[in-house]
Write an enzyme that holds these catalytic residues in place. Structure first.
Site, PDB file in Angstrom:
ATOM      1  N   LYS A   1      10.240  34.874  74.019  1.00 27.67           N
ATOM      2  CA  LYS A   1      10.607  34.710  72.611  1.00 27.67           C
ATOM      3  C   LYS A   1      10.274  33.294  72.139  1.00 27.67           C
ATOM      4  O   LYS A   1       9.744  33.102  71.045  1.00 27.67           O
ATOM      5  CB  LYS A   1      12.103  35.020  72.422  1.00 27.67           C
ATOM      6  CG  LYS A   1      12.406  36.511  72.568  1.00 27.67           C
ATOM      7  CD  LYS A   1      13.891  36.849  72.655  1.00 27.67           C
ATOM      8  CE  LYS A   1      14.075  38.350  72.920  1.00 27.67           C
ATOM      9  NZ  LYS A   1      15.473  38.781  73.050  1.00 27.67           N
TER      10      LYS A   1
ATOM     11  N   GLN B   1      21.187  36.025  73.972  1.00 26.67           N
ATOM     12  CA  GLN B   1      20.582  37.065  74.809  1.00 26.67           C
ATOM     13  C   GLN B   1      21.671  37.902  75.480  1.00 26.67           C
ATOM     14  O   GLN B   1      22.626  37.371  76.044  1.00 26.67           O
ATOM     15  CB  GLN B   1      19.663  36.408  75.860  1.00 26.67           C
ATOM     16  CG  GLN B   1      18.836  37.376  76.672  1.00 26.67           C
ATOM     17  CD  GLN B   1      17.812  38.169  75.845  1.00 26.67           C
ATOM     18  OE1 GLN B   1      17.333  37.705  74.822  1.00 26.67           O
ATOM     19  NE2 GLN B   1      17.502  39.367  76.290  1.00 26.67           N
TER      20      GLN B   1
ATOM     21  N   ASP C   1      19.114  39.065  65.242  1.00 25.92           N
ATOM     22  CA  ASP C   1      19.146  40.227  66.131  1.00 25.92           C
ATOM     23  C   ASP C   1      19.730  41.448  65.418  1.00 25.92           C
ATOM     24  O   ASP C   1      19.630  42.581  65.909  1.00 25.92           O
ATOM     25  CB  ASP C   1      20.049  39.927  67.336  1.00 25.92           C
ATOM     26  CG  ASP C   1      19.257  39.786  68.617  1.00 25.92           C
ATOM     27  OD1 ASP C   1      18.176  40.400  68.716  1.00 25.92           O
ATOM     28  OD2 ASP C   1      19.728  39.067  69.516  1.00 25.92           O
TER      29      ASP C   1
HETATM   30  N1  GUN Z   1      18.839  42.328  75.462  1.00 29.14           N
HETATM   31  C1  GUN Z   1      17.995  43.398  75.438  1.00 29.14           C
HETATM   32  N2  GUN Z   1      17.431  43.531  74.223  1.00 29.14           N
HETATM   33  C2  GUN Z   1      17.913  42.524  73.471  1.00 29.14           C
HETATM   34  C3  GUN Z   1      17.687  42.136  72.116  1.00 29.14           C
HETATM   35  O1  GUN Z   1      16.937  42.742  71.343  1.00 29.14           O
HETATM   36  N3  GUN Z   1      18.377  41.025  71.715  1.00 29.14           N
HETATM   37  C4  GUN Z   1      19.218  40.347  72.525  1.00 29.14           C
HETATM   38  N4  GUN Z   1      19.853  39.289  72.044  1.00 29.14           N
HETATM   39  N5  GUN Z   1      19.465  40.695  73.779  1.00 29.14           N
HETATM   40  C5  GUN Z   1      18.791  41.768  74.234  1.00 29.14           C
END
Ligand code: GUN
Length: 293
Positions: free
Chosen positions: A54, A98, A121
């Site tokens: 990311k 995350q 998110d």
């Molecule tokens: N863990 C798995 N997919 C995601 C996501 O799209 N965002 C976040 N923050 N954690 C994740």
């Protein structure tokens, strides 16, 4: 019939170029560079890889990223304090915590603490609640579900009036995908571990989204001829013929289903690249909201 293979890598690349142009436009208008804060708690290897990807993707489109790492032993107060600081920091337009968080932390409390204007998110209860309600609009749509809909739209799939079946009801993928399909006026069935006679349900789908995390569960005879199949699964299966000792497969038995479907996403290279592209899109959107407020 051999299905069209939906090229998520190419579609994601185009979406990223569009974000890069949006960033340029903001800067040209004298606005600050968009910024994304990533918060990683603990040392889960997969989460570390995702967060690094990311950050790298941000750099490629001109978004500043601010990486925060807390130990797996971090207390709820430490996480809450960091989120409060990021909410107050004007350089930070988006906050991404995350998931999953270590077990002792309260995920809902953390997501609830993120300012909804920075919830790139789309997991804040208010944004999810708005997604579920008629006539209300969330500020942000969760990234993987957004990517699924984006792929359907890019491949010219008509959502309105379609029978859509979603396998899986997770907070991150299955449930928000189903809500988005309802918003698009599809007739939606959500399947899960208690669903009876799954193949007969999936065979009714014009649009089938698989997000259950079971390697190659969806077989060729589970799919209606001409359906569009979006495979969100990423599963490791042992493969002694390759150096790593494993390969990645989706929730769909690709070789079988591609002979039946009209269009299908591969794994890897389908939905995966879209998640990060949609995160970048959401972060640009957050920066635009901040610039106009
Ligand atoms: N863990 C798995 N997919 C995601 C996501 O799209 N965002 C976040 N923050 N954690 C994740």
């Amino acid at each position: 019939m051999t299905a069209e293979i939906i090229d998520g890598k190419k579609i994601a690349e185009e979406a990223r170029l569009e974000v890069a142009r949006g960033v340029e436009n903001l800067l040209a208008a004298g606005k600050p560079r968009p910024g994304l804060a990533t918060v990683l708690v603990g040392e889960d290897p997969a989460s570390q890889v995702y967060v690094r990807s990311k950050q790298k993707a941000c750099a490629q489109v001109g978004i500043e990223s601010f990486g925060y790492k807390l130990p797996a032993t971090a207390s709820q107060e430490e996480v809450d304090t960091l989120v409060a600081e990021l909410n107050a920091n004007p350089q930070v337009n988006g906050i991404l915590v995350q998931l999953p968080l270590p077990k002792h932390l309260d995920e809902e409390r953390v997501l609830n603490a993120i300012s909804i204007e920075k919830d790139v998110d789309g997991f804040h209860p208010l944004n999810i609640g708005r997604l579920a309600q008629k006539g209300r609009d969330p500020l942000f749509i969760p990234c993987t579900p957004y990517g699924v809909i984006y792929l359907l739209e890019q491949t010219g799939t008509k959502i309105s009036g379609a029978n859509a079946v979603v396998l899986g009801r997770s907070n991150i993928v299955g449930m928000p995908v189903a809500l988005l399909l309802v918003r698009g006026n599809a007739t939606v069935t959500i399947c899960h571990s208690r669903t009876r006679d799954l193949p007969s349900v999936t065979r009714s789908a014009d649009i089938l989204v698989a997000a259950v995390g079971r390697a190659e569960m969806v077989r060729g005879d589970w799919v209606k001829p001409g359906a569009v199949v979006i495979d969100v699964g990423v599963n490791r299966v042992d493969d002694p013929t390759v150096e790593k000792g494993y390969r990645l497969v989706g929730d769909v038995a690709f070789d079988e289903v591609k002979e039946v479907a009209r269009a299908i996403t591969p794994v890897p290279g389908g939905v995966g690249p879209m998640t990060i592209a949609m995160l970048l899109k959401n972060t640009l959107h957050a920066a635009e909201l901040a610039a106009n407020s």
